[in-house]
Design a protein around this motif. Structure first.
Motif, mmCIF file in Angstrom:
data_model
loop_
_atom_site.group_PDB
_atom_site.id
_atom_site.type_symbol
_atom_site.label_atom_id
_atom_site.label_comp_id
_atom_site.label_asym_id
_atom_site.label_seq_id
_atom_site.Cartn_x
_atom_site.Cartn_y
_atom_site.Cartn_z
ATOM 1 N N SER A 182 36.668 35.782 17.876
ATOM 2 C CA SER A 182 36.119 34.432 17.706
ATOM 3 C C SER A 182 34.677 34.568 17.287
ATOM 4 O O SER A 182 33.976 35.469 17.756
ATOM 5 C CB SER A 182 36.133 33.645 19.003
ATOM 6 O OG SER A 182 37.291 33.852 19.723
ATOM 7 N N PRO B 189 38.128 30.785 15.083
ATOM 8 C CA PRO B 189 38.835 32.050 15.296
ATOM 9 C C PRO B 189 38.939 32.844 14.001
ATOM 10 O O PRO B 189 39.031 32.259 12.921
ATOM 11 C CB PRO B 189 40.220 31.585 15.756
ATOM 12 C CG PRO B 189 40.403 30.261 15.094
ATOM 13 C CD PRO B 189 39.050 29.649 14.925
ATOM 14 N N ARG C 10 39.120 29.049 19.634
ATOM 15 C CA ARG C 10 38.661 30.423 19.801
ATOM 16 C C ARG C 10 39.664 31.218 20.608
ATOM 17 O O ARG C 10 40.661 30.690 21.073
ATOM 18 C CB ARG C 10 37.274 30.475 20.418
ATOM 19 C CG ARG C 10 37.173 29.819 21.760
ATOM 20 C CD ARG C 10 35.723 29.563 22.094
ATOM 21 N NE ARG C 10 35.607 28.691 23.251
ATOM 22 C CZ ARG C 10 35.043 29.053 24.396
ATOM 23 N NH1 ARG C 10 34.565 30.259 24.560
ATOM 24 N NH2 ARG C 10 34.980 28.218 25.404
ATOM 25 N N GLN C 11 39.345 32.513 20.752
ATOM 26 C CA GLN C 11 40.188 33.459 21.476
ATOM 27 C C GLN C 11 41.641 33.413 21.012
ATOM 28 O O GLN C 11 42.547 33.111 21.790
ATOM 29 C CB GLN C 11 40.068 33.217 22.978
ATOM 30 C CG GLN C 11 38.648 33.478 23.469
ATOM 31 C CD GLN C 11 38.482 33.355 24.950
ATOM 32 O OE1 GLN C 11 39.278 32.707 25.630
ATOM 33 N NE2 GLN C 11 37.439 33.964 25.481
ATOM 34 N N LYS D 148 37.189 23.684 16.871
ATOM 35 C CA LYS D 148 36.378 24.700 17.559
ATOM 36 C C LYS D 148 37.269 25.643 18.384
ATOM 37 O O LYS D 148 36.958 25.958 19.546
ATOM 38 C CB LYS D 148 35.328 24.047 18.442
ATOM 39 C CG LYS D 148 34.287 23.293 17.645
ATOM 40 C CD LYS D 148 33.123 22.907 18.491
ATOM 41 C CE LYS D 148 32.029 22.338 17.605
ATOM 42 N NZ LYS D 148 30.819 22.025 18.329
ATOM 43 N N GLU E 137 31.207 32.562 17.654
ATOM 44 C CA GLU E 137 30.695 31.496 18.519
ATOM 45 C C GLU E 137 29.204 31.277 18.313
ATOM 46 O O GLU E 137 28.528 30.777 19.197
ATOM 47 C CB GLU E 137 31.007 31.835 19.983
ATOM 48 C CG GLU E 137 32.504 31.934 20.230
ATOM 49 C CD GLU E 137 32.864 32.265 21.663
ATOM 50 O OE1 GLU E 137 32.086 31.943 22.555
ATOM 51 O OE2 GLU E 137 33.921 32.867 21.882
ATOM 52 N N THR F 225 31.961 27.487 15.941
ATOM 53 C CA THR F 225 32.987 28.226 16.672
ATOM 54 C C THR F 225 34.282 28.186 15.884
ATOM 55 O O THR F 225 34.756 27.106 15.510
ATOM 56 C CB THR F 225 33.214 27.600 18.062
ATOM 57 O OG1 THR F 225 31.977 27.640 18.766
ATOM 58 C CG2 THR F 225 34.271 28.338 18.844
#
Lengths: 380, 207
Positions: A198, A206, A230-231, A228, A200, A204
Motif C-alpha cells: 500500500s 493499493p 490498502r493492504q 483509499k 500511504e 492512499t
C-alpha cells in the motif's frame, strides 16, 4: 564547441541507458499456478490457542512453511507500533509446540545493513523466493507514522535461523516514503515475486511491487485508487486470474480482479464483508474462497472473527461461523494470516489487541471437514 | 555501517553547501576548508549514524539534477564565479515535475513512475532534454541528463527506476525559487535602469 561535445556525450549515455531500460524485466505473463487445496482429513478440527502472550504490543503476523514441515511466523513487537523499541520477532511451530520467540531484525542492524539511519521497524512479510531462500520484506522509518515508512529486504539461506544484512528497496518517487506491506507475496513466472503493498503518503492506494530473483524492485502496478483502499490480500485462482481484497475506511472490504496476472485491475467494488477497517485473509478451496475477517457487533461493539465462504470470486460472502474475543470493544482480534500447514490443516495466525495496549498472538487450526460441516465446500 | 559512496555524494554536497554558505565572503582558503569539512560530515559518524546516513534515511539519494545544481552552487561559492543553473534546466525541471509528480500520488490510475522501470518512454524524454539543452546552448542540461544516465547504467543507487536518477521531489521547488528570485532581480534592475535613464534625460533637458 563545448556544448556540442557535452550534448553528444549526454545523448550517447542516454542511448546506452535506453538499451538497459529496454532490456529490463517486463511484468510477468503469468502467476505460478496455486497449490491445490488440502483434502478433508476425516475429522472436523477447529482449535484456537494463544501461542504468544506479549507483555507489550505484538502485531502483524505473517508466516511461511519451512522445508521440514514447520511453520515460521514473524511479527513486530514493542511498547507500541512504530516505537523505537519495536523489533521483528520470529518463532516456529513444529505441529504441536511453538518455539521460544527471538528477535531477528532490529533498527540498528537495518541501519548497519543499508547505510541509511533507521529508528523504527514495522510490518513484515515473510515468503520463499524463487531461489528457495526465505525473504523478509519489512517496513522501516526514521520518524513519523505509517505514511513515513519504506521497505527493506533481507534473506535467509537457513530457513530463518540467520538473516543477511538488510537492503533498501526504493518503491516510491517521493523520498521513498509511504510504502507498507501486509498480504502474502505471490510467486510469478520468470523467477519473479509480486509483493502486495500500500502507498500511504500523500494519498492512499493499493499496489503491487515486482521483485526479481535478486530481490530488486523491477516493476510496480497500481490496483486502484478509489476508496483509499490498502493492504491488498491477493488470492490467485489460476495463472492469469486473481482477486485482491482490501481494507478501507468504508465499513466494507473492497474487491478488485485481474485477468492478466496482475498487469491491470478492475475498479474496486465493495463486497458484503463488513470488515471495519481491518485486513482480511483468504485461502482457496477449489473454486471457492475461504476468508477470515474481523467484524464488530453494531449493538454491543464487541469484536469477533468471522469465517466466511465466497463462490463468486469474493464478491459476496456467506458466513459459516463467528467467534467473539474479549470482553470490551477495545479487545480486537485482527490481522489474520492464513496458510495451509502440515497435515492438510489450515493455520490462521492473528493478533488479539487488548485495551491496555498489550496483545496476544493466537493460532487457529481449521480442517476442511470443519469448513464443510459448517456449510462450506463439501468434502469429496 | 556500509557506505555507498556514490549515494552519499548528494548528502555530502548538501552539507558542503550548508557549511560554506555562511563563509562565502571569507578568504578562498576558509571557503575550501569549509567545503571539505561540510562534505566530510556526510561520512563521519556522529552518535548512532553519520549525517549522510541520516539524510539518506530521510530522503534517499539525490537525483542527477540536484547534484548538478548543488555542484554549480558550490563552485559559485568557492570561486566567486558567476556560473549559475541555466533557465532552460530550471524550466525543464518544473515542467517535468508538473506532469509527473501529481500522477505518482494517486490522482489517477495512471502511474508514470512505472515507466521508469523499463521501456523507452523515460530515455526518450531524456533525449528530448538533451536536445533542449543543445538548442539553448547550455551545459548543465547535458550534464544533468548525462549524469543521470551514467548513474543508472552503473546501478549507482539501489533503485532500478530511471526516474529516481533523473529527478528529485525538491528539484522543482528549488527551480521555482531560483526563477522567482531571478525574475524579481531582473524587474528591479530594469526599474533601476529606467530610473537612471529618466534622470539622464531630465538632466540633459535642463542643461
Amino acid at each position: 564547441m563545448r556544448h556540442h561535445v557535452l550534448a553528444a556525450l549526454a545523448g550517447l549515455l542516454t542511448l546506452i541507458a535506453a538499451g538497459f531500460a529496454v532490456r529490463a524485466p517486463a511484468w510477468p505473463v503469468a502467476f505460478m499456478p496455486p497449490e491445490s487445496a488440502p483434502e478433508c482429513i476425516g475429522r472436523p478440527v477447529f482449535e484456537i490457542d494463544t501461542f504468544h502472550v506479549g507483555q507489550r504490543h505484538a502485531h502483524a503476523i505473517s508466516a511461511v512453511m519451512l522445508r521440514d514441515g514447520r511453520i515460521r511466523a514473524v511479527w513486530y513487537e514493542g511498547t507500541n507500533e512504530l516505537n523505537p523499541d519495536v523489533r521483528i520477532w520470529s518463532a516456529t511451530y513444529d505441529g504441536s509446540l511453538w518455539s521460544k520467540p527471538r528477535v531477528i531484525v532490529s533498527p540498528a542492524e537495518t541501519s548497519a545493513g543499508t547505510g541509511r539511519f533507521v529508528r523504527k521497524v514495522g510490518n513484515a512479510v515473510v515468503f520463499r523466493d524463487p531461489g528457495g531462500a526465505l525473504t523478509l520484506v519489512f517496513a522501516t522509518s526514521l520518524a513519523g507514522g505509517w505514511d513515513g515508512v519504506n521497505l527493506k529486504l533481507t534473506h535467509s539461506q537457513d530457513e530463518g535461523e540467520t538473516w543477511s544484512p538488510p537492503r533498501n528497496l526504493t518503491t516510491s518517487p517521493i523520498f521513498n516514503l509511504g510504502t507498507n506491506v501486509r498480504g502474502p507475496a505471490v510467486p510469478a513466472r520468470g523467477d519473479m515475486t509480486i509483493v502486495p503493498a500500500s502507498r500511504e503518503f500523500l494519498g492512499t492506494f493499493p499496489e503491487l511491487i515486482l521483485l526479481d530473483s535478486r530481490g530488486r524492485v523491477v516493476g510496480k502496478r497500481r490496483i486502484g485508487r478509489n476508496f483509499k483502499a490498502r493492504q491488498p490480500y491477493v488470492s490467485v485462482r489460476d495463472e492469469k486470474n486473481a482477486i485482491a481484497l482490501m481494507r478501507t475506511r468504508e465499513p466494507l472490504t473492497m474487491n478488485s480482479k485481474t485477468a492478466d496476472a496482475g498487469n491491470s485491475w478492475t475498479d474496486l467494488v465493495p463486497t458484503n464483508v463488513p470488515n471495519f477497517e481491518t485486513p482480511v485473509s483468504v485461502v482457496r478451496i477449489g473454486r471457492d474462497i475461504f476468508a477470515i475477517a474481523s467484524i464488530a457487533d453494531p449493538s454491543t461493539k464487541l469484536w469477533s472473527l468471522s469465517f466466511a465462504v465466497s463462490s463468486d470470486e469474493g464478491q459476496t460472502w456467506r458466513d459459516l461461523y463467528s467467534q467473539r474475543f474479549g470482553r470490551t470493544s477495545r479487545d480486537v482480534p485482527k490481522y489474520p494470516w492464513m496458510m495451509v500447514g502440515p497435515g492438510g490443516v489450515y493455520h490462521a495466525l492473528f493478533t488479539l489487541t487488548r485495551i491496555d495496549g498489550t496483545s496476544e498472538l493466537l493460532h487457529a487450526r481449521i480442517s476442511r471437514d470443519w469448513i464443510a460441516e459448517r456449510g462450506g465446500p463439501p468434502c469429496r | 555501517m556500509p557506505m555507498n559512496a556514490i549515494e552519499l555524494l548528494g548528502p555530502a554536497l548538501v552539507l558542503a553547501v550548508v557549511v560554506v554558505l555562511p563563509v562565502r565572503r571569507a578568504s578562498i582558503g576558509v571557503r575550501i576548508v569549509a567545503t571539505i569539512a561540510g562534505a566530510a560530515l556526510a561520512f563521519i559518524p556522529l552518535g548512532p549514524a553519520s549525517l549522510g546516513a541520516v539524510l539518506l534515511g530521510t530522503v534517499g539519494p539525490l537525483s542527477a539534477a540536484a547534484i548538478v545544481m548543488l555542484a554549480t552552487l558550490l563552485v559559485t561559492f568557492i570561486s566567486d564565479g558567476k556560473s549559475r543553473t541555466s533557465c532552460p534546466m530550471l524550466v525543464c525541471l518544473i515542467a517535468i515535475s508538473i506532469a509527473y509528480y501529481p500522477f505518482t500520488i494517486g490522482l489517477t490510475r495512471f502511474d508514470p513512475y512505472e515507466f521508469g522501470y523499463g521501456g523507452i518512454a523515460v530515455p526518450a524524454l531524456m533525449l528530448g532534454l538533451v536536445m533542449v539543452g543543445w538548442i539553448a546552448r547550455v551545459y548543465d542540461v547535458a550534464c544533468w541528463v548525462g549524469l543521470a544516465a551514467l548513474l543508472y547504467i552503473c546501478g549507482a543507487y539501489d533503485s532500478t527506476n530511471l526516474w529516481d536518477y533523473l529527478i528529485f521531489p525538491t528539484d522543482p521547488f528549488y527551480a521555482g525559487i531560483v526563477l522567482a528570485i531571478r525574475a524579481f532581480q531582473s524587474r528591479r534592475d530594469s526599474r533601476h535602469d529606467n530610473r537612471a535613464a529618466n534622470f539622464e534625460n531630465s538632466a540633459t533637458t535642463r542643461s
